[in-house]
Write an enzyme that holds these catalytic residues in place. Structure first.
Site, mmCIF file in Angstrom:
data_model
loop_
_atom_site.group_PDB
_atom_site.id
_atom_site.type_symbol
_atom_site.label_atom_id
_atom_site.label_comp_id
_atom_site.label_asym_id
_atom_site.label_seq_id
_atom_site.Cartn_x
_atom_site.Cartn_y
_atom_site.Cartn_z
ATOM 1 N N GLU A 7 -16.258 6.097 3.491
ATOM 2 C CA GLU A 7 -15.633 5.597 4.794
ATOM 3 C C GLU A 7 -15.719 6.916 5.825
ATOM 4 O O GLU A 7 -16.332 7.795 5.656
ATOM 5 C CB GLU A 7 -14.512 5.179 4.671
ATOM 6 C CG GLU A 7 -13.338 6.158 3.911
ATOM 7 C CD GLU A 7 -12.062 5.412 3.848
ATOM 8 O OE1 GLU A 7 -11.621 4.775 4.871
ATOM 9 O OE2 GLU A 7 -11.221 5.708 3.068
ATOM 10 N N ARG A 26 0.875 -1.175 0.058
ATOM 11 C CA ARG A 26 0.088 -0.249 -0.013
ATOM 12 C C ARG A 26 0.803 1.220 -0.157
ATOM 13 O O ARG A 26 0.561 2.283 -0.667
ATOM 14 C CB ARG A 26 -0.953 0.059 1.183
ATOM 15 C CG ARG A 26 -1.916 0.875 0.998
ATOM 16 C CD ARG A 26 -3.220 0.795 2.141
ATOM 17 N NE ARG A 26 -2.621 0.754 3.567
ATOM 18 C CZ ARG A 26 -3.095 0.501 4.564
ATOM 19 N NH1 ARG A 26 -4.555 0.141 4.673
ATOM 20 N NH2 ARG A 26 -2.793 0.698 5.818
ATOM 21 N N LYS A 50 -2.628 6.356 1.229
ATOM 22 C CA LYS A 50 -2.588 6.834 2.820
ATOM 23 C C LYS A 50 -1.546 8.023 2.803
ATOM 24 O O LYS A 50 -0.430 7.920 3.093
ATOM 25 C CB LYS A 50 -2.010 5.652 3.727
ATOM 26 C CG LYS A 50 -2.662 5.580 5.084
ATOM 27 C CD LYS A 50 -2.509 4.316 5.664
ATOM 28 C CE LYS A 50 -2.887 4.195 7.269
ATOM 29 N NZ LYS A 50 -4.230 4.387 7.528
HETATM 30 C C1 LIG Z 1 -5.224 3.699 7.591
HETATM 31 C C2 LIG Z 1 -7.113 3.836 7.165
HETATM 32 C C3 LIG Z 1 -8.118 2.913 7.156
HETATM 33 C C4 LIG Z 1 -7.590 1.729 7.891
HETATM 34 O O1 LIG Z 1 -6.831 0.919 7.340
HETATM 35 P P1 LIG Z 1 -6.194 -0.435 8.211
HETATM 36 O O2 LIG Z 1 -5.140 -1.003 7.085
HETATM 37 O O3 LIG Z 1 -7.315 -1.479 8.281
HETATM 38 O O4 LIG Z 1 -5.468 0.320 9.336
HETATM 39 C C5 LIG Z 1 -9.019 3.258 6.728
HETATM 40 N N1 LIG Z 1 -9.381 4.502 6.269
HETATM 41 C C6 LIG Z 1 -8.463 5.542 6.151
HETATM 42 C C7 LIG Z 1 -8.690 6.714 5.362
HETATM 43 C C8 LIG Z 1 -7.046 5.200 6.599
HETATM 44 O O5 LIG Z 1 -6.149 6.140 6.326
#
Ligand SMILES: *Cc1c(COP(=O)(O)O)cnc(C)c1O
Length: 341
Positions: free
Chosen positions: A220, A82, A184
């Protein structure tokens, strides 16, 4: 190995300076060998790319002590992959995926004394990140970068059980169509801070963001993906190009299907469907799953049958199974639990 003398069970989710961090620098088109260092401070020129045009991305994962005394982390290869996607979208150099996993191992081993003991509920949060370090004033990608991983022990996310959250439908958008919602990057968080402060001021725990183009589909929250359970026991989770692909959510999809025998639907979820669901949860590394009890849509409340006192029954099974796999009490799929020590 003598553990640090911390009150593990009462740690919060904050930064505690641990002894060691991993640092590698990118210069002249390549990454150096990287090293473990004790220096928690970064000194940079005022014009560094990260300060001017926000070239920065990050990851988050945890190391745990299992019942039989090993230190493990969960699917670090997916964090590496990622981060590669994040770097490519931000014109940053990829830190090789195998080296990413090795660096996680090195920094956790160096900080063994900081890994909370089994049963304390606490974990070691691992934060890999990358920033642009050379001076950039004309708008272009930097040519020098730093990749760093620090760790910090964090307490049990829910002290005294998971209380269902109340969230609101946000009037702010999190991610533009065809933008950066799927990576991210700190920039996605900077612009969500106003929305979260505003939500808190109005008595809500979190924001539910809808798709910005039509405001009709569930995306989300600022830092967690949604999962829903239908009244007939199906697992439903929203699909969109602007959702960050949560590793917890992708793992829960497998747990739902392979361990609990549920039908899994990864598809567009209309906001108008939400009131028909039986259970709702938010998932991410920090809390694994936070149950949602209530969604407020501009004054109109959707109250899930699971209520405001505890996790819904299916959500609870998902939570117990995934955390059981992470802690080593349930056998996980091949490659999920990555042994470090
Ligand atoms: C990090 C993150 C998540 C959760 O991801 P995980 O890999 O399960 O920790 C969900 N949404 C956003 C916007 C994120 O930055």
């Amino acid at each position: 190995m003598e553990k640090k003398n911390l009150d593990w069970a009462n740690l919060g989710f904050g930064y505690v300076v641990a002894d060691y961090r991993y640092v590698s620098k990118f210069k002249d088109g390549k990454w150096d060998d990287g090293e473990i260092t004790t220096d928690a401070t970064i000194t940079l020129n005022e014009c560094a790319g990260v300060f001017q045009y926000s070239q920065s991305c990050f990851e988050g994962l945890k190391a745990y002590t299992t019942e039989d005394g090993h230190i493990v982390c969960f699917r670090p290869d997916l964090n590496a992959a990622r981060m590669k996607d994040s770097c490519e979208r931000l014109e940053m150099p990829v830190f090789p995926e195998d080296r990413f996993v090795e660096a996680v191992e090195k920094v956790v081993k160096a900080n063994e004394a900081w890994v909370p003991p089994y049963g304390s509920g606490a974990t070691l949060y691992i934060r890999p990140f990358m920033i642009a370090t050379n001076s950039v004033i004309g708008v272009k990608p930097a040519v020098e970068y730093e990749f760093r991983i620090f760790v910090t022990p964090v307490g049990p996310y829910f002290k005294g059980g998971a209380k269902p959250l109340t969230i609101r439908v946000s009037d702010f958008d999190r991610a533009a169509p065809h933008g950066t919602g799927h990576i991210k990057a700190g920039l996605n968080y900077a612009m969500s801070l106003h929305a979260i402060v505003d939500a808190h001021n109005k008595g809500f725990d979190e924001n539910m963001y809808l798709d910005p183009a039509t405001r009709s589909k569930v995306e989300e929250t600022g830092g967690a993906n949604f999962i829903f359970i239908t009244k007939d026991g199906k697992f439903v989770t929203p699909k969109s190009d602007s959702i960050l692909p949560s590793i917890t959510r992708r793992s829960l999809m497998v747990v739902a299907e392979k361990y609990l025998g549920l039908t899994v639907e990864h598809r567009e979820v209309l906001f108008s469907e939400v009131s028909d669901f039986a259970e709702c949860g938010l998932c991410g590394t920090a809390a694994v799953i936070s149950p949602v009890g209530k969604i407020n849509d501009h004054g109109k409340e959707i109250c899930f049958p699971s209520g405001m006192d505890e996790m819904g029954p299916v959500t609870k099974k998902l939570y117990d199974t995934l955390t059981g796999i992470q802690m080593g009490t349930i056998e996980g799929p091949e490659g999920w639990v990555h042994k470090i020590l």
